[in-house]
Design a protein around this motif. Structure first.
Motif, short mmCIF file in Angstrom:
data_model
loop_
_atom_site.label_atom_id
_atom_site.label_comp_id
_atom_site.label_asym_id
_atom_site.label_seq_id
_atom_site.Cartn_x
_atom_site.Cartn_y
_atom_site.Cartn_z
N ASP A 1 0.82 -1.22 0.00
CA ASP A 1 0.00 0.00 0.00
C ASP A 1 0.85 1.26 0.00
OD1 ASP A 1 -2.43 -1.36 -0.03
OD2 ASP A 1 -2.47 -1.54 2.15
N VAL A 2 1.93 1.24 0.78
CA VAL A 2 2.82 2.41 0.83
C VAL A 2 3.55 2.58 -0.50
CG1 VAL A 2 4.84 3.45 1.96
CG2 VAL A 2 3.10 2.29 3.34
N ASP A 3 4.02 1.47 -1.06
CA ASP A 3 4.69 1.53 -2.37
C ASP A 3 3.74 2.09 -3.43
OD1 ASP A 3 7.17 0.58 -1.58
OD2 ASP A 3 6.72 -1.51 -2.04
N SER B 1 2.24 6.11 -7.23
CA SER B 1 1.06 6.50 -8.01
C SER B 1 0.32 7.73 -7.51
CB SER B 1 0.07 5.33 -8.06
OG SER B 1 0.70 4.15 -8.48
N ASN B 2 0.81 8.39 -6.44
CA ASN B 2 0.01 9.46 -5.82
C ASN B 2 -0.26 10.65 -6.73
OD1 ASN B 2 2.03 11.81 -5.06
ND2 ASN B 2 3.07 9.93 -4.48
N GLN B 3 0.52 10.80 -7.81
CA GLN B 3 0.28 11.93 -8.71
C GLN B 3 -0.48 11.53 -9.98
OE1 GLN B 3 3.63 14.69 -9.11
NE2 GLN B 3 4.56 13.79 -7.31
N ASP B 4 -0.92 10.28 -10.04
CA ASP B 4 -1.74 9.86 -11.19
C ASP B 4 -3.12 10.50 -11.10
OD1 ASP B 4 0.38 8.29 -11.88
OD2 ASP B 4 -0.54 6.37 -11.35
N PRO B 5 -3.71 10.88 -12.23
CA PRO B 5 -5.02 11.56 -12.22
C PRO B 5 -6.12 10.76 -11.55
CG PRO B 5 -3.99 11.64 -14.40
CD PRO B 5 -3.16 10.71 -13.58
N GLU C 1 -6.54 7.39 -2.74
CA GLU C 1 -5.72 7.08 -1.55
C GLU C 1 -6.49 6.27 -0.52
OE1 GLU C 1 -2.93 9.21 1.83
OE2 GLU C 1 -3.95 10.44 0.35
N ASP C 2 -5.81 5.27 0.03
CA ASP C 2 -6.36 4.50 1.14
C ASP C 2 -5.90 5.18 2.43
OD1 ASP C 2 -7.11 2.73 3.07
OD2 ASP C 2 -5.91 1.05 2.36
N GLU C 3 -6.82 5.82 3.13
CA GLU C 3 -6.45 6.58 4.34
C GLU C 3 -6.39 5.70 5.59
OE1 GLU C 3 -8.98 9.96 4.69
OE2 GLU C 3 -8.28 10.87 2.81
N THR C 4 -6.56 4.39 5.41
CA THR C 4 -6.53 3.48 6.57
C THR C 4 -5.27 2.61 6.57
OG1 THR C 4 -7.70 1.69 5.41
CG2 THR C 4 -9.04 3.37 6.49
N ILE C 5 -4.28 2.96 5.75
CA ILE C 5 -3.09 2.13 5.61
C ILE C 5 -2.47 1.72 6.94
CG2 ILE C 5 -0.68 2.09 4.80
CD1 ILE C 5 -1.48 3.80 2.46
N TYR C 6 -2.33 2.70 7.85
CA TYR C 6 -1.59 2.44 9.08
C TYR C 6 -2.47 2.03 10.27
CZ TYR C 6 1.67 5.21 6.28
OH TYR C 6 2.45 5.69 5.26
N ASP C 7 -3.77 2.00 10.06
CA ASP C 7 -4.71 1.78 11.18
C ASP C 7 -4.44 0.49 11.94
OD1 ASP C 7 -5.80 4.11 10.36
OD2 ASP C 7 -7.80 3.32 9.91
N ALA C 8 -4.17 -0.60 11.22
CA ALA C 8 -4.00 -1.92 11.85
C ALA C 8 -2.75 -1.99 12.74
CB ALA C 8 -3.95 -3.02 10.80
N LEU C 9 -1.81 -1.05 12.53
CA LEU C 9 -0.56 -1.08 13.30
C LEU C 9 -0.71 -0.37 14.66
CD1 LEU C 9 2.06 -0.32 10.48
CD2 LEU C 9 1.28 -2.55 11.35
#
Length: 239
Positions: A213-215, A220-224, A228-236
């Motif tokens: 998810d981080v990769d 890809s963050n600048q692709d049109p 974004e998945d805003e829950t990436i870090y939640d489980a940690l």
């Protein structure tokens, strides 16, 4: 008479500013020459004690250059200095040296970590190797995000340097600011993960669980059509 005095004062002020710009540009050139000399000493050092001494000097020198960079950024963003090209070129040269210093610092940290972590290369302990791999991946992510942030900030400054005083914030500027804030959020999370990993409060498996998810975000963050998945870090449970 008043108009003449105002004109003379304005010319005097412009001359004073140009003198200050010339001084800073000269300081950048001289500072980079010193940086280069120390850089060579770091890589030619015959003992670890010498290497540490020169690395400390290199850190002091890059901080001096960074302070000059802040002044350059102020002039680039403002409308006092008309010819911004020399300022932008000097800033770019400093940022190149900052990247070189980061590489040097990263090598030092990796070696120190290797030494403390079961003398790294000499061990076949899979847990230690996995931990080092996770650390290297986190460092790589942070480097990539910093590079992207630098590019965003450079574009923001170019936009602001072309705006007239009192102009409204453009849509592109708002978009770039938003991207920069998102990068700052991810940098903050990844730096926290790095500390937790070093203190054995986070495992390689924990880090591996969010790696894809981080990769994806970094690549890809600048692709049109990026979502974004805003829950990436939640489980940690980092907080």
């Amino acid at each position: 008479q008043e108009e003449w005095e105002a004109l003379v004062a304005g010319m005097s002020s412009a001359k004073k500013l140009q003198s200050e710009v010339d001084r800073v540009l000269k300081a950048v050139t001289e500072g980079q020459e010193v940086f280069e000399e120390i850089w060579q000493k770091v890589h030619e050092a015959s003992t670890s004690a010498q290497k540490e001494k020169f690395e400390s000097e290199l850190k002091t020198q890059i901080k001096k250059l960074q302070r000059l960079r802040e002044q350059l950024k102020t002039w680039i963003a403002g409308d006092q200095v008309k010819d911004k090209q020399p300022l932008m070129e000097a800033r770019k040269r400093i940022e190149t040296d900052m990247e070189r210093f980061k590489v040097c610092e990263k090598e030092t940290k990796t070696k120190a970590y290797s030494k403390d972590g079961l003398a790294a290369a000499g061990t076949n302990d899979p847990e230690t190797r996995a931990k080092m791999e996770a650390r290297e991946w986190l460092d790589s992510c942070l480097d990539s995000l910093q590079t992207q942030k630098d590019a965003l900030e450079a574009e923001i400054e170019v936009i602001r340097s072309r705006q007239k005083k009192g102009s409204k914030v453009t849509a592109r500027e708002t978009e770039l600011d938003g991207q920069r804030e998102r990068h700052n959020y991810h940098v903050e999370r990844l730096e926290l993960m790095l500390r937790l990993l070093d203190n054995d409060n986070l495992t390689y498996d924990d880090i591996n669980s969010i790696r894809d998810d981080v990769d994806y975000y970094i690549q890809s963050n600048q692709d049109p059509d990026f979502q974004e998945d805003e829950t990436i870090y939640d489980a940690l449970n980092l907080d």
